[in-house]
Every structure is written in structure tokens, then in C-alpha cells.
Design a protein around this motif. Structure first.
Motif, PDB file in Angstrom:
ATOM      1  N   GLY A  95       5.869  10.724  -8.303  1.00  0.00           N
ATOM      2  CA  GLY A  95       6.663   9.616  -7.778  1.00  0.00           C
ATOM      3  C   GLY A  95       6.893   9.605  -6.281  1.00  0.00           C
ATOM      4  O   GLY A  95       7.632   8.769  -5.769  1.00  0.00           O
ATOM      5  N   HIS A  96       6.262  10.525  -5.535  1.00  0.00           N
ATOM      6  CA  HIS A  96       6.409  10.481  -4.083  1.00  0.00           C
ATOM      7  C   HIS A  96       5.335   9.586  -3.463  1.00  0.00           C
ATOM      8  O   HIS A  96       4.313   9.281  -4.090  1.00  0.00           O
ATOM      9  CB  HIS A  96       6.377  11.896  -3.484  1.00  0.00           C
ATOM     10  CG  HIS A  96       7.725  12.557  -3.537  1.00  0.00           C
ATOM     11  ND1 HIS A  96       8.780  12.152  -2.759  1.00  0.00           N
ATOM     12  CD2 HIS A  96       8.185  13.584  -4.302  1.00  0.00           C
ATOM     13  CE1 HIS A  96       9.840  12.892  -3.029  1.00  0.00           C
ATOM     14  NE2 HIS A  96       9.509  13.764  -3.964  1.00  0.00           N
ATOM     15  N   CYS A  97       5.584   9.192  -2.215  1.00  0.00           N
ATOM     16  CA  CYS A  97       4.716   8.225  -1.547  1.00  0.00           C
ATOM     17  C   CYS A  97       3.495   8.879  -0.898  1.00  0.00           C
ATOM     18  O   CYS A  97       2.685   8.192  -0.255  1.00  0.00           O
ATOM     19  CB  CYS A  97       5.516   7.435  -0.514  1.00  0.00           C
ATOM     20  SG  CYS A  97       6.945   6.593  -1.221  1.00  0.00           S
ATOM     21  N   GLY A  98       3.386  10.195  -1.011  1.00  0.00           N
ATOM     22  CA  GLY A  98       2.236  10.892  -0.465  1.00  0.00           C
ATOM     23  C   GLY A  98       1.847  12.032  -1.384  1.00  0.00           C
ATOM     24  O   GLY A  98       2.505  12.264  -2.405  1.00  0.00           O
ATOM     25  N   VAL A 139       0.860  -1.186   0.000  1.00  0.00           N
ATOM     26  CA  VAL A 139       0.000   0.000   0.000  1.00  0.00           C
ATOM     27  C   VAL A 139       0.893   1.232   0.000  1.00  0.00           C
ATOM     28  O   VAL A 139       1.640   1.471   0.943  1.00  0.00           O
ATOM     29  CB  VAL A 139      -0.925   0.005   1.232  1.00  0.00           C
ATOM     30  CG1 VAL A 139      -1.649   1.337   1.356  1.00  0.00           C
ATOM     31  CG2 VAL A 139      -1.927  -1.144   1.152  1.00  0.00           C
ATOM     32  N   CYS A 140       0.861   1.963  -1.107  1.00  0.00           N
ATOM     33  CA  CYS A 140       1.687   3.162  -1.239  1.00  0.00           C
ATOM     34  C   CYS A 140       1.182   3.950  -2.434  1.00  0.00           C
ATOM     35  O   CYS A 140       0.445   3.414  -3.262  1.00  0.00           O
ATOM     36  CB  CYS A 140       3.151   2.782  -1.450  1.00  0.00           C
ATOM     37  SG  CYS A 140       4.286   4.170  -1.160  1.00  0.00           S
ATOM     38  N   SER A 147       3.855   0.914   2.845  1.00  0.00           N
ATOM     39  CA  SER A 147       5.300   1.120   2.690  1.00  0.00           C
ATOM     40  C   SER A 147       5.654   2.594   2.527  1.00  0.00           C
ATOM     41  O   SER A 147       6.769   2.934   2.170  1.00  0.00           O
ATOM     42  CB  SER A 147       5.807   0.345   1.472  1.00  0.00           C
ATOM     43  OG  SER A 147       5.294   0.887   0.276  1.00  0.00           O
ATOM     44  N   ASP A 148       4.678   3.459   2.812  1.00  0.00           N
ATOM     45  CA  ASP A 148       4.823   4.887   2.521  1.00  0.00           C
ATOM     46  C   ASP A 148       5.610   5.676   3.556  1.00  0.00           C
ATOM     47  O   ASP A 148       6.117   6.746   3.283  1.00  0.00           O
ATOM     48  CB  ASP A 148       3.423   5.476   2.461  1.00  0.00           C
ATOM     49  CG  ASP A 148       2.669   5.058   3.724  1.00  0.00           C
ATOM     50  OD1 ASP A 148       2.184   3.909   3.768  1.00  0.00           O
ATOM     51  OD2 ASP A 148       2.620   5.843   4.684  1.00  0.00           O
TER      52      ASP A 148
END
Ligand code: PBG
Length: 321
Positions: free
Chosen positions: A125-128, A116-117, A162-163
Motif C-alpha cells: 500500500g505504499h506509493c513506492g 500515476v502512483c 501523485s506519489d
């Protein structure tokens, strides 16, 4: 008198008898990449022996892994399009959601985990999500929770955030419970370092950040005490399994987290660890298979209860022989 530890090393059977750590196919969680299309099995250039599968071929791959005795897989998705919020990550017909339900249809007992990300789904391309040029923690939580719920709905047994946003385990737990997915577990990437060892994966998942790096949310490789804090927080928030990542350069962290944790500890033998062994093996510089087995047993010896590894299938071949 000489004290002679070599007595316990004299024959293979004696060595078998006194061996302290064992490796089993049951320890493995195999990572798999899924993309859109039909009949696809496309080699990943940065990770020889790994592929981008379409939903139909990934079911076949899962069947093979299950047949080898590997109990579990974790999915990473390559969406058909990306946007600022990563909206394809929580689409009910998203690529991971499709893969989960197809595999669960065929192999209901296999343990299916989903990463989950947002990074594979965002155009930056960032996780948030980005606010004022920064990765915004709290507005990301809701999106992660939404993604986790769709994975659960598709049939996932565990969701694996995994964020590295703060509070995401609690947010995901709450969302799953509200939607009646009390039995779906959380495998948290609790201790995840900002590591260059993820390089080959970012090629494979097309998830490299388009500006800056991940040091504002992933951990500083120099820190160990902070790892214990992250592990403890995630357990308090309700993680069922916690993970340390990468594995090989962080064996001390695996050991320390194992000593403190009251839940199972997983270790992620990441893409760079895999690629280095493959590359040196292809050059003939190392005995690839022996190095692989030594690496995996070392991760177990450090304290990991399970190992996410791209070597799962190959190592299972050797263990089952
Ligand atoms: C997504 C994610 C990454 C990995 C797993 N999940 C990449 C990253 O954080 O940049 C890396 C896995 C690997 O290198 O094998 N956030």
C-alpha cells in the motif's frame, strides 16, 4: 456620512455585476474509479454518490459528464491483483489503460488524465517500492515512468503523478519524450500533504499503507514555504500544471502557489472534504448543496484555475440549470 458597501449587495443583478470570482463547469476535473468486470456500478460506502465502475459503465459516465460540459476526468484504478512492485500498474492491458482507450475511443476530445502512483497496486500500500523497510525513492522512479508511458500509449492527455517521490516529474518527462509522447502533459501533484482527509479515498481505492504512514514522502501540514519549493521544483522539472492537495484546509497554500506559479494551478477537493459535506448533509445538519457551492467558489477565489472534485457532476447540474 456612512460608507455603504451594502449598495453593491442590494439586488441579485447588482450582485451578479460585481461578483469577483466565477465558477464554471469548465473548471472541473471529475475523479472516477475503475475496476474489472462488466456492467458494474457499485456504490462506494465512504463516498456517497461515487461508484466503482467497470470499463463499459465508465464510458457511459464519461459521456454524461462530457454532456454536462465537464471537459475532463481523472482515473484511479483497482487492479485484479497486487504485488510488491505494483506491476499491474504498467501492464498494457491494465485496468486504467483499458478505461483510457475505451473513453478516448468514444470521446476523443475529452481531456483524459491518469493518476500515476503505485499505492493502489502494491500489496504493502505504499506509493513506492520498499527497500530495507523504507520507501525507496530512486528505484520507484523507473516504475512510475513505465506506468506513465503505458497511460500515454493508451491515449491519456495528461499523466498525474501523485506519489511524491523526488525527481519523478523529470523522470516521467524524459521517458515520455524518449517514447515520442512529447505532446502528453504532466499534471503534477506538486504540493501534496500527508493528510487524514484522504481516508475515504483509501477505502475506495483499497490503497491504505499496510505499515507506517506516508509522512516520509508526503508533506507536513505545518509547512508552507516548503510548498513553494515543491511547486518550483516541479515546474523546473517540466510540469505543465501543478496541483495543491487537499484544497479546503490549504486555501492559503493555493493562494501562495498561484502567486508564484507560471503554469496553471489545480486544487484537489479530496475525498474527506467530500465525505464530510455528504455526511452532515445526510444528517440534515447543513444545506449540502449550498455548502458544496460555497466550498467550490472558495477554492476558485483562493486562486485555483481548476478543481478536481467528486462534486463535479452535482455542481454542474446546478451551474447548468
Ligand atoms: C494516490 C492518491 C491518493 C489520493 C489521490 N491519489 C491517496 C493517498 O495519497 O493516500 C487521494 C484522493 C482523495 O482523497 O480524494 N497516492
Amino acid at each position: 456620512m456612512i460608507i455603504r458597501p451594502r449598495r453593491l449587495r442590494r439586488t441579485p443583478a447588482i450582485r451578479d455585476m460585481v461578483r469577483e470570482t466565477s465558477l464554471s463547469v469548465k473548471d472541473f476535473i471529475a475523479p472516477l474509479f475503475v475496476k474489472h468486470g462488466q456492467g458494474e456500478k457499485e456504490p462506494i460506502s465512504t463516498m456517497p454518490g461515487q461508484y466503482h465502475f467497470s470499463v463499459d459503465t465508465i464510458v457511459k459516465e464519461a459521456e454524461e459528464l462530457w454532456g454536462l460540459g465537464i471537459p475532463s476526468i481523472i482515473f484511479f484504478g483497482l487492479p485484479d491483483k497486487k504485488d510488491a512492485t505494483g506491476s499491474r500498474s504498467w501492464a498494457e492491458d491494465g485496468i486504467v489503460q483499458q478505461a483510457v482507450s475505451a473513453v478516448k475511443d468514444r470521446l476523443p476530445e475529452m481531456v483524459v488524465i491518469t493518476d500515476v502512483c503505485l499505492c493502489e497496486y502494491t500489496d504493502h500500500g505504499h506509493c513506492g517500492v520498499i527497500k530495507d523497510g523504507k520507501v525507496d525513492n530512486d528505484s520507484t522512479l523507473e516504475l512510475l515512468a513505465r506506468q506513465a508511458v503505458t497511460h500515454a500509449k493508451a491515449g491519456a492527455d495528461f499523466v498525474a503523478p501523485s506519489d511524491m517521490m523526488d525527481g519523478r516529474v523529470a523522470a516521467i518527462r524524459k521517458a515520455l519524450d524518449v517514447e515520442n509522447y512529447q505532446d502528453i502533459g504532466i499534471l503534477s501533484y506538486a504540493v501534496k500533504y500527508a493528510s487524514a482527509f484522504y481516508g475515504p479515498f483509501r477505502e475506495a481505492a483499497d490503497s491504505a499503507p499496510q505499515f507506517g504512514d506516508r509522512s516520509g514522502y508526503q508533506m507536513d501540514p505545518a509547512n508552507a514555504i516548503e510548498a513553494l519549493k515543491e511547486a518550483e521544483l516541479d515546474m523546473e522539472e517540466g510540469a505543465d500544471i501543478i496541483m495543491v492537495k487537499p484544497a479546503m484546509p490549504y486555501l492559503d497554500i493555493i493562494r501562495r502557489v498561484r502567486e508564484l506559479s507560471l503554469v496553471p494551478v489545480a486544487a484537489y477537493n479530496v475525498s474527506g472534504e467530500y465525505a464530510m459535506v455528504k455526511a452532515a448533509g445526510m444528517k440534515g445538519w447543513i444545506d449540502e448543496k449550498k455548502v458544496m457551492m460555497e466550498m467550490l467558489i472558495s477554492i476558485k477565489r483562493a486562486g485555483a484555475d481548476m478543481i478536481l472534485t467528486y462534486f463535479a457532476k452535482e455542481a454542474a447540474g446546478i451551474l447548468n440549470y
